[in-house]
Motif scaffolding. Structure first.
Motif, short mmCIF file in Angstrom:
data_model
loop_
_atom_site.label_atom_id
_atom_site.label_comp_id
_atom_site.label_asym_id
_atom_site.label_seq_id
_atom_site.Cartn_x
_atom_site.Cartn_y
_atom_site.Cartn_z
N THR A 40 -66.88 22.79 67.41
CA THR A 40 -65.63 23.38 66.94
C THR A 40 -64.73 23.77 68.10
O THR A 40 -65.19 24.24 69.13
CB THR A 40 -65.93 24.64 66.09
OG1 THR A 40 -66.88 24.28 65.09
CG2 THR A 40 -64.69 25.19 65.45
N VAL A 41 -63.42 23.55 67.91
CA VAL A 41 -62.40 24.05 68.82
C VAL A 41 -61.38 24.84 68.00
O VAL A 41 -61.14 24.54 66.84
CB VAL A 41 -61.69 22.93 69.61
CG1 VAL A 41 -62.64 22.22 70.53
CG2 VAL A 41 -60.99 21.97 68.70
N GLU A 42 -60.83 25.87 68.63
CA GLU A 42 -59.75 26.63 68.00
C GLU A 42 -58.45 26.22 68.67
O GLU A 42 -58.36 26.19 69.90
CB GLU A 42 -59.96 28.13 68.16
CG GLU A 42 -58.85 28.95 67.52
CD GLU A 42 -59.07 30.44 67.59
OE1 GLU A 42 -58.18 31.17 67.12
OE2 GLU A 42 -60.10 30.89 68.12
N ARG A 43 -57.47 25.87 67.85
CA ARG A 43 -56.15 25.53 68.38
C ARG A 43 -55.28 26.77 68.33
O ARG A 43 -55.13 27.39 67.28
CB ARG A 43 -55.51 24.41 67.57
CG ARG A 43 -56.19 23.09 67.83
CD ARG A 43 -55.43 21.96 67.23
NE ARG A 43 -56.08 20.71 67.60
CZ ARG A 43 -55.96 19.59 66.93
NH1 ARG A 43 -55.20 19.54 65.85
NH2 ARG A 43 -56.57 18.51 67.33
N ILE A 44 -54.71 27.10 69.48
CA ILE A 44 -53.88 28.30 69.58
C ILE A 44 -52.47 27.85 69.95
O ILE A 44 -52.26 27.22 70.99
CB ILE A 44 -54.44 29.27 70.63
CG1 ILE A 44 -55.87 29.65 70.27
CG2 ILE A 44 -53.55 30.49 70.75
CD1 ILE A 44 -56.61 30.41 71.33
N PHE A 45 -51.52 28.18 69.08
CA PHE A 45 -50.12 27.81 69.29
C PHE A 45 -49.34 29.03 69.74
O PHE A 45 -49.66 30.16 69.38
CB PHE A 45 -49.51 27.25 68.01
CG PHE A 45 -50.06 25.91 67.61
CD1 PHE A 45 -49.48 24.75 68.06
CD2 PHE A 45 -51.18 25.83 66.80
CE1 PHE A 45 -49.99 23.52 67.70
CE2 PHE A 45 -51.70 24.60 66.43
CZ PHE A 45 -51.11 23.44 66.89
N GLY A 46 -48.30 28.80 70.51
CA GLY A 46 -47.42 29.87 70.95
C GLY A 46 -46.01 29.34 71.14
O GLY A 46 -45.82 28.14 71.36
N MET A 51 -49.70 24.19 73.12
CA MET A 51 -50.91 24.45 72.36
C MET A 51 -52.13 24.42 73.28
O MET A 51 -52.21 23.61 74.18
CB MET A 51 -51.07 23.37 71.27
CG MET A 51 -52.15 23.65 70.29
SD MET A 51 -53.67 22.67 70.29
CE MET A 51 -53.49 21.28 71.25
N GLN A 52 -53.04 25.36 73.05
CA GLN A 52 -54.28 25.42 73.81
C GLN A 52 -55.45 25.17 72.86
O GLN A 52 -55.40 25.56 71.69
CB GLN A 52 -54.46 26.78 74.46
CG GLN A 52 -53.39 27.14 75.44
CD GLN A 52 -53.58 28.56 75.96
OE1 GLN A 52 -54.42 29.31 75.50
NE2 GLN A 52 -52.80 28.91 76.96
N GLU A 53 -56.49 24.52 73.37
CA GLU A 53 -57.72 24.35 72.60
C GLU A 53 -58.83 25.10 73.31
O GLU A 53 -59.05 24.90 74.50
CB GLU A 53 -58.10 22.87 72.46
CG GLU A 53 -57.28 22.14 71.44
CD GLU A 53 -57.84 20.77 71.11
OE1 GLU A 53 -57.42 20.23 70.09
OE2 GLU A 53 -58.67 20.24 71.87
N VAL A 54 -59.52 25.95 72.55
CA VAL A 54 -60.62 26.73 73.09
C VAL A 54 -61.90 26.26 72.39
O VAL A 54 -62.00 26.34 71.16
CB VAL A 54 -60.41 28.24 72.85
CG1 VAL A 54 -61.60 29.03 73.35
CG2 VAL A 54 -59.12 28.71 73.50
N ALA A 55 -62.86 25.76 73.16
CA ALA A 55 -64.13 25.31 72.58
C ALA A 55 -64.93 26.53 72.13
O ALA A 55 -65.15 27.45 72.90
CB ALA A 55 -64.91 24.50 73.60
N VAL A 56 -65.37 26.51 70.87
CA VAL A 56 -66.19 27.61 70.36
C VAL A 56 -67.56 27.12 69.89
O VAL A 56 -68.40 27.92 69.51
CB VAL A 56 -65.47 28.40 69.23
CG1 VAL A 56 -64.30 29.16 69.78
CG2 VAL A 56 -65.05 27.51 68.10
N GLY A 57 -67.80 25.80 69.91
CA GLY A 57 -69.12 25.24 69.60
C GLY A 57 -69.50 25.34 68.14
O GLY A 57 -68.69 25.08 67.25
N LEU A 58 -70.76 25.75 67.89
CA LEU A 58 -71.25 25.90 66.52
C LEU A 58 -70.61 27.15 65.92
O LEU A 58 -70.61 28.21 66.53
CB LEU A 58 -72.77 26.03 66.53
CG LEU A 58 -73.44 25.99 65.15
CD1 LEU A 58 -73.27 24.63 64.50
CD2 LEU A 58 -74.91 26.32 65.29
#
Length: 95
Positions: A40-46, A51-58
């Motif tokens: 899983t990745v979280e997409r963070i918009f501003g 846009m940034q993608e932060v890896a969050v894994g399982l």
């Protein structure tokens, strides 16, 4: 049979009630629509930055926290340059 069963082992996009956007592979779910996402990745918009993608894994997500879940279109995903997109973060869902 749940409608979610057709999405198992496919890449999905989940928008949460608090406005987060998560992309991952749906690995499982239960009768309460709690879901398990893998890779899983979280997409963070501003509005000020790309846009940034932060890896969050399982990632385990409670069904009550899901606003919408759908299959990701791989073709459109590969055509989109997300680093050029700036957008205001989504506001929380109010029930």
């Amino acid at each position: 049979m749940s409608l979610l069963s057709s999405y198992v082992d496919k890449t999905v996009s989940v928008v949460t009630n608090d406005g987060r956007i998560l992309i991952g592979t749906l690995k499982g779910f239960d009768q309460s629509c709690n879901v398990i996402l893998e890779s899983t990745v979280e997409r963070i918009f501003g509005t000020d930055v790309a846009m940034q993608e932060v890896a969050v894994g399982l990632y385990v997500l409670r069904g009550d926290d899901i606003a919408i879940l759908g299959e990701l279109d791989a073709e459109k995903e590969s055509e989109t340059d997300f680093q050029q997109i700036q957008a205001a973060p989504l506001r929380p869902v109010v029930h």
